[in-house]
Design an enzyme around this catalytic site. Structure first.
Site, PDB file in Angstrom:
ATOM      1  N   THR A 538       0.860  -1.172   0.000  1.00 58.07           N
ATOM      2  CA  THR A 538       0.000   0.000   0.000  1.00 58.07           C
ATOM      3  C   THR A 538       0.903   1.231   0.000  1.00 58.07           C
ATOM      4  O   THR A 538       2.123   1.116  -0.013  1.00 58.07           O
ATOM      5  CB  THR A 538      -0.863   0.060   1.272  1.00 58.07           C
ATOM      6  OG1 THR A 538      -0.009   0.375   2.384  1.00 58.07           O
ATOM      7  CG2 THR A 538      -1.536  -1.278   1.558  1.00 58.07           C
ATOM      8  N   GLY A 648       2.261   6.522 -19.380  1.00 59.58           N
ATOM      9  CA  GLY A 648       2.125   6.005 -18.008  1.00 59.58           C
ATOM     10  C   GLY A 648       3.412   6.053 -17.201  1.00 59.58           C
ATOM     11  O   GLY A 648       3.544   5.374 -16.191  1.00 59.58           O
ATOM     12  N   LYS A 666      13.462   8.910  -1.224  1.00 57.31           N
ATOM     13  CA  LYS A 666      14.402   7.819  -1.507  1.00 57.31           C
ATOM     14  C   LYS A 666      15.790   8.149  -0.979  1.00 57.31           C
ATOM     15  O   LYS A 666      16.485   7.297  -0.425  1.00 57.31           O
ATOM     16  CB  LYS A 666      14.457   7.547  -3.010  1.00 57.31           C
ATOM     17  CG  LYS A 666      13.167   6.916  -3.546  1.00 57.31           C
ATOM     18  CD  LYS A 666      13.188   6.826  -5.062  1.00 57.31           C
ATOM     19  CE  LYS A 666      11.916   6.166  -5.578  1.00 57.31           C
ATOM     20  NZ  LYS A 666      11.779   6.325  -7.034  1.00 57.31           N
TER      21      LYS A 666
END
Ligand code: ASP
Ligand code: MG
Length: 805
Positions: A538, A648, A666
């Site tokens: 998730t 995309g 990150k």
């Protein structure tokens, strides 16, 4: 000569008796020299005993006796059973009048069961043309006068047996009554319940048989009860000594007195299943097996009694008092364990004796309890004993560790000082799981890993299908079986203890139900699921808050969700502490650079003491594509952005990429791998979105993309010759300090440099270290996309799975 012994269940009416006759017929017609020993059929012995008791109490036994007779004649109505029925009628009438019976009478009654059985089988065999001969063992086996449990007189019996068999040539099949014998006055005796096995082994020994085949209704001896342990295996071969330890068979087929004649003559015993002719059963010989076999056996219906108190410390005679009062009360103790501090002693007794045991102990230790030397005598009923037979302490740490990893903590441990046998007392509700965990460990059988997958969007969905596709292959290669027992999204869940299949999406749609994390934990617990991993695909912050709870309930974690690693440092740290406390793992390789082995590499370098001095690179696949294309082509920035959106490569609202936060996150995750205590606030991010476009809906924003063109045309033009634009994350500064410098920025680099040569939507990471100097280690490749990310998560799952011992 081989002896074939058939038990009561094998000889029951219907399939049993037919199969037995078929087996004997086939073997006889093949010309094999065989002798048959039979029990009474079905439950005949028990029936006869019940009727006898009824008669002695003057109750009405007639109906039961009639049913018994009908049962005996059912397989063949022409059987002449007059004599046996007459004996029974007469005795029961007498007993009924007298209101009592002796053991001698009882033996006479019970013996009719075996006689009827052998008569019937002889007749059925004769009908099929087999040269069968009814043999009443009372004329062969001579015993002492101990009715009900008589001891054979070997010399006499042996002579009788050998004499008798001498009279028959190889084609006769003697059908011998088991269990029954006679004393020297020719009165009927019996060899004790299940005594047909004894008869069979006596005959085998007297006749120097090649083998004793014991036909039962089970396939042989198993490594554990197959009803409880799915992976239980049949043991093909074992030694008499080992067999002797196997509690389950010990009581009948392998009773000590039964196997002694076989051991003395080195006659192998084979346990076979009447109802499964294919099966080779279990062979027991006097040969010791090399590695020794291991088997799990279980003791249920027991209670754990513990006596605790500081006054027990170093006092002499406590144990003696315990044993003495319990012995007086006829309570036998099976397993004992005492701490060396002697502050407590625990032992196992039969459940039905527990209350009595507690009472006598309380009485005995009355004064000690009063003086508070003994604080407590407790009884725990919900316990079971697991014994690992063939296990010594030198390798016990393995199954033990595996139990602890699965949160099964034995209440009591005990090993036999001689022989190999370790017993553990576990909570009854954990028995099933405990057996499977131990069995899996000692037999290296397939390790089952139970997965709960949260989130089934692009990455999650791909992952589930990847797992389902590779399950068989992984079993083959790694002996690991991945079983997805739960799939959940933010609203609904499906739980399948035996694992979801390819139809999981439809199942979740149609049968999914609302849930909480508690429900998942409870489901795993109730279904005894071992080796649990929770997978977080998730992007939810709520779910991250459940991590600690999952870890505390035995789950390892694998996650593609970055949230947990970018929350405030205290949370980050406390999650690591929880993991250490519960000895659980948390892997998240896909948090940075999707499936590229980046985090793993950095961890390894850092752990090995290599000083990492800088990490720099293109962290975002979408921004990589954007600037690689824009730098090369003479196209307006908005056109390239639109293309990226259309294929995309970006989030639905491209601002999520352009704002640089994802790269910042990150970078922070990597910094923290180096033990830097940076926070999200410390990251300096060059936001690529002009200020006035940051508010408003995605729709509005997408309408104004052209506004980027002039800004980026200028930036591009301002570059030096042969340079290209790259959006990078850069961790630098003195990384031996508490915090590093974290920059996310747009830079211009020479086209031939390692950052400059990146193509397509690849990511690249340069890791600078002390040993590598100016030549950084470079990791480059597809750093985004559902399928590579799912692969990365899959890899983490396998790593965790392999490390669960
Ligand atoms: N029929 C006897 C019993 O049930 C002996 C035997 O089956 O071995 O105990
Ligand atoms: Mg029996």
């Amino acid at each position: 000569m081989k002896i074939l012994k058939f038990g009561g269940k094998s000889l029951a009416n219907g399939k049993g008796i037919q199969t037995v006759v078929d087996i004997i017929e086939k073997r006889a017609k093949k010309g094999e020299a065989i002798t048959v020993v039979l029990s009474a059929r079905g439950a005949s012995t028990n029936e006869l005993e019940e009727i006898l008791i009824k008669a002695s109490k003057n109750e009405n036994y007639k109906a039961q006796l009639e049913a018994f007779k009908r049962y005996q004649l059912l397989a063949d109505e022409t059987l002449d059973a007059q004599e046996e029925f007459h004996v029974l009628d007469t005795i029961f009438e007498g007993v009924s009048l007298l209101g009592d019976y002796s053991e001698k009478i009882k033996d006479k009654v019970l013996s009719q069961g075996e006689i009827l059985s052998a008569r019937l089988v002889t007749q059925l065999l004769k009908n099929k043309g087999v040269n069968a001969h009814f043999t009443d063992s009372r004329s062969l086996i001579i015993t002492d006068d101990q009715f009900g449990n008589a001891q054979p007189l070997d010399v006499l019996s042996k002579e009788n047996v050998q004499q008798h068999f001498k009279k028959y040539n190889g084609t006769t099949v003697n059908v011998v009554t088991g269990f029954i014998a006679s004393n020297i006055h020719q009165e009927t005796t019996t060899l004790g319940r299940n005594g047909s096995n004894y008869t069979a082994s006596l005959l085998a020994s007297f006749l120097d048989a090649e083998e004793l085949e014991n036909f039962t209704h089970v396939d042989g001896i198993y490594t554990a009860n197959p009803d409880l342990v799915t992976d239980a295996k049949k043991i093909k071969k074992l030694s008499f000594t080992e067999a002797n330890e196997l509690a389950h068979f010990g009581a009948n087929v392998l009773h000590a007195k039964t196997i002694i004649p076989l051991i003395q003559k080195k006659i192998p015993l084979r346990i076979l299943n009447t109802f499964d002719s294919e099966n080779e059963g279990t062979l027991i010989t006097s040969e010791e097996s090399e590695n020794g076999i291991k088997k799990l056996s279980v003791l249920e219906n027991v209670s754990l009694i513990s006596l605790e108190g500081r006054g027990l410390l170093g006092r002499v005679g406590i144990d003696a008092r315990i044993f003495q009062v319990l012995a007086q009360a006829d309570v036998s103790i099976s397993i004992i364990s005492q701490g060396s501090s002697e502050r407590g002693i625990g032992f196992i007794v039969d459940r039905e004796k527990a209350i009595k045991a507690k009472k006598v102990l309380e009485e005995e230790f009355k004064t000690d309890i009063y003086k508070k030397d003994v604080s407590e005598i407790t009884v725990k009923n919900e316990v079971s004993v697991v014994s690992i037979i063939g296990q010594d302490l030198s390798t016990f740490h393995k199954p033990y560790n595996r139990l602890i990893k699965n949160q099964i903590v034995p209440l009591l441990l005990n090993n036999s000082a001689t022989g190999k046998n370790v017993s553990l007392v576990v909570q009854k509700k954990q028995l099933h799981k405990a057996l499977n965990v131990i069995h899996g460990e000692i037999y290296g059988s397939i390790k089952k890993i139970n997965l709960a997958i949260f989130g089934h969007g692009l990455v999650g969905g791909t992952l589930i299908n990847q797992i389902l596709r590779s399950t068989q292959e992984i079993v083959k290669r790694k002996n690991i079986q991945l079983n997805i027992f739960a799939i959940a999204n933010s609203k609904k869940i499906i739980c399948r203890k035996e694992g979801v299949d390819g139809q999981w999406e439809a199942a979740l749609e149609e049968e999914g139900i609302p849930y909480t994390i508690e429900d998942v934990i409870r489901y795993a617990d109730e279904h005894h699921l071992e080796n649990l991993i929770a997978i977080d695909n998730t992007a939810s912050k709520d779910f991250v808050n459940k991590y600690t709870h999952l870890i505390a309930h035995g789950f390892d974690l694998v996650s593609s969700n970055k949230v947990a690693n970018t929350m405030e440092y205290p949370f980050y740290k406390s999650l690591r502490n929880t993991l250490t406390n519960y000895q659980k793992q948390y892997l998240y390789e896909t948090n940075v650079g999707a499936g590229l082995p980046l985090i793993e590499t950095i961890k390894l370098l850092h752990l090995s003491g290599e000083n990492i001095t800088r990490i720099k690179g293109v962290f975002s696949g979408s921004l990589s594509y954007l600037f690689n294309t824009f730098s090369k082509q003479d196209t307006p920035f908005s056109t390239v952005l639109q293309e990226a959106m259309d294929s995309g490569f970006t989030e639905p609202d491209p601002r999520e990429d352009l704002c640089g936060n994802d790269v910042g996150r990150k970078l922070l995750i990597l910094a923290r791998e180096l033990d830097l205590k940076n926070e999200m606030d410390d990251v300096t991010i060059h936001n690529l979105i002009p200020e006035h476009l940051r508010e408003g809906t995605a729709q509005e924003f997408i309408g104004k993309l052209k506004e980027f063109d002039i800004i980026f045309a200028q930036i591009k033009a301002a570059q030096k010759e042969g340079h290209v634009l790259r959006y990078i994350g850069d961790l630098h500064g003195d990384l031996s300090k508490e915090k590093g410098i974290l920059d996310v920025q747009l830079v211009s680099v020479p086209e031939g440099s390692s950052l400059g040569q990146v193509k397509g939507s690849d990511s690249i990471f340069e890791i600078y270290t002390e040993s590598y100097g100016d030549h950084p280690m470079v990791i480059q490749g597809a750093g985004a996309g559902a399928s590579v990310t799912a692969r990365g998560v899959f890899g983490d799952i396998l790593k965790v799975a392999q490390s669960i011992h």
